[in-house]
Scaffold this active site. Sequence first.
Site, PDB file in Angstrom:
ATOM      1  N   GLU A 107     -16.304 -19.810 -46.729  1.00  0.00           N
ATOM      2  CA  GLU A 107     -15.773 -21.267 -46.399  1.00  0.00           C
ATOM      3  C   GLU A 107     -14.639 -20.558 -45.119  1.00  0.00           C
ATOM      4  O   GLU A 107     -14.724 -19.351 -44.857  1.00  0.00           O
ATOM      5  CB  GLU A 107     -14.324 -21.189 -47.249  1.00  0.00           C
ATOM      6  CG  GLU A 107     -14.884 -21.628 -48.918  1.00  0.00           C
ATOM      7  CD  GLU A 107     -12.639 -21.782 -49.778  1.00  0.00           C
ATOM      8  OE1 GLU A 107     -11.857 -21.904 -48.720  1.00  0.00           O
ATOM      9  OE2 GLU A 107     -13.165 -21.487 -50.691  1.00  0.00           O
TER      10      GLU A 107
ATOM     11  N   CYS B  93     -10.991 -19.252 -38.993  1.00  0.00           N
ATOM     12  CA  CYS B  93     -11.208 -18.397 -39.523  1.00  0.00           C
ATOM     13  C   CYS B  93     -12.654 -18.109 -40.665  1.00  0.00           C
ATOM     14  O   CYS B  93     -13.280 -19.588 -41.045  1.00  0.00           O
ATOM     15  CB  CYS B  93      -9.419 -19.605 -40.863  1.00  0.00           C
ATOM     16  SG  CYS B  93      -9.460 -18.161 -41.845  1.00  0.00           S
TER      17      CYS B  93
ATOM     18  N   CYS C  64     -14.487 -11.362 -53.321  1.00  0.00           N
ATOM     19  CA  CYS C  64     -13.430  -9.699 -52.873  1.00  0.00           C
ATOM     20  C   CYS C  64     -13.047  -8.250 -53.428  1.00  0.00           C
ATOM     21  O   CYS C  64     -12.517  -8.761 -54.989  1.00  0.00           O
ATOM     22  CB  CYS C  64     -12.150 -10.188 -52.302  1.00  0.00           C
ATOM     23  SG  CYS C  64     -11.081  -8.903 -51.292  1.00  0.00           S
TER      24      CYS C  64
ATOM     25  N   CYS D 128      -6.151  -8.436 -55.218  1.00  0.00           N
ATOM     26  CA  CYS D 128      -3.946  -9.035 -55.273  1.00  0.00           C
ATOM     27  C   CYS D 128      -4.401 -10.958 -55.976  1.00  0.00           C
ATOM     28  O   CYS D 128      -5.050 -11.448 -55.929  1.00  0.00           O
ATOM     29  CB  CYS D 128      -4.584  -9.746 -53.478  1.00  0.00           C
ATOM     30  SG  CYS D 128      -5.010  -8.602 -52.936  1.00  0.00           S
TER      31      CYS D 128
ATOM     32  N   CYS E 233      -4.329 -14.507 -55.279  1.00  0.00           N
ATOM     33  CA  CYS E 233      -5.363 -14.593 -53.940  1.00  0.00           C
ATOM     34  C   CYS E 233      -6.750 -15.126 -55.371  1.00  0.00           C
ATOM     35  O   CYS E 233      -6.917 -15.132 -55.854  1.00  0.00           O
ATOM     36  CB  CYS E 233      -6.225 -13.510 -53.261  1.00  0.00           C
ATOM     37  SG  CYS E 233      -7.013 -13.824 -52.105  1.00  0.00           S
TER      38      CYS E 233
ATOM     39  N   CYS F  52      -7.489 -19.467 -48.342  1.00  0.00           N
ATOM     40  CA  CYS F  52      -8.901 -18.887 -48.749  1.00  0.00           C
ATOM     41  C   CYS F  52      -9.409 -18.999 -50.478  1.00  0.00           C
ATOM     42  O   CYS F  52      -8.118 -18.350 -50.955  1.00  0.00           O
ATOM     43  CB  CYS F  52      -7.562 -17.553 -48.391  1.00  0.00           C
ATOM     44  SG  CYS F  52      -8.797 -16.231 -48.929  1.00  0.00           S
TER      45      CYS F  52
END
Length: 365
Positions: free
Chosen positions: A95, A108, A115, A119, A122, A344
Amino acid sequence: MLTLNGKADLLSMNIPEIEEFISSLGEPKYRAKQIFSWMHRGVSLEGMTDISKKLRWKLAETAVVDFPTVEQKLVSKLDGTVKYLFGLHDGNVIESVIMRYKHGNSICISCEVGCPMGCKFCASTIGGLVRRLRPAELIGQVIAAERDLGERISNIVMMGIGEPLDNLDNTLKFLSLVGDPAGLNIGSRHISLSTCGLVDKIDELAKHDLQITLSISLHAADDETRSSIMPVNNKWKIEELLSACRRYFEATGRRISFEYTLISGKNDSAEYARRLASTLKHGLYRNSKPFPIHVNLIPVNEVEESGFSRSSGDAVKKFCDTLNSLGINATVRRKLGGDINASCGQLRRAKLKEDAEKSGDNTTL
Ligand code: SAH
């Protein structure tokens, strides 16, 4: 040589690397800059009209210009924010978000597919890391968005899916490509990089003495709270992270930004604000002169799986006021693209869910 599926990966290359490649094809070096400029304006090989058909044919045989494709595009009716779901050559999706400010368009970008950092709040990290992005895929997001919008992008934030410092070599290459005057010409002062706090990589980045803005995702002011929401804190405690920030400032002279996501009942009381102010002052300035920092407060975007909810408007204001009253420069980040899932990892995640439902497979979710 950088390659993709056995061919030269032209968009990952800088001008000297392209020179070397086309010399190996028996072509004059000056062609490299032409090819570079065309690519960075979003033109693929067949459109490079000042290059002979013979060379274009030769390049098509031996090289690729690998732009991401627009799989989905959402435009916010509230503020014009644009969110792209880009497709990559291997079927993965990432994205990018365009934010419109008075001073120009900001993008962005994503740094990885998925990832590895874990976290808890997220959406990007839920399925773990799939792979890191190549320099072509980092810069390709900026080029493809400029081409699609027909507008210039003047600022870049590396705050999308993934951890840029987990992909440091490609990130450094990206920064040099994007700053090249023969291409996009976006200098480091117009670029921010956000990290969850990989201390060894912050030190490595500092050696490059770049003028980028470093943003640290802090989200808590004590190790117990931070470790409970950010696994990276088990490796490097807050004190080590803040010492690395101080070293980074000493090396680059750049103000450091801290991101603090406000999660209702978890880290958003006035007591936490006071703790944050004292942790920052103690960790950053202990034996040295204070240097400029800024705290960005972000009411958490609710991700179904995390169970965390947003702090109330009152709690956010009180938190911000408390920090400012204690001499810590803090602002609340304006929410953009609220109607298009602009934060995100959420769009990629929706696409993965949809694909899994179609195929009846939910093992990766
Ligand atoms: N890995 C990098 C960059 C990507 S995340 C980092 O950790 O900084 C970009 C920012 O969005 C980080 O500050 C991250 O903590 C924050 N973020 C992620 N999920 C969020 C959510 N659900 N609500 C609010 N902020 C979030």
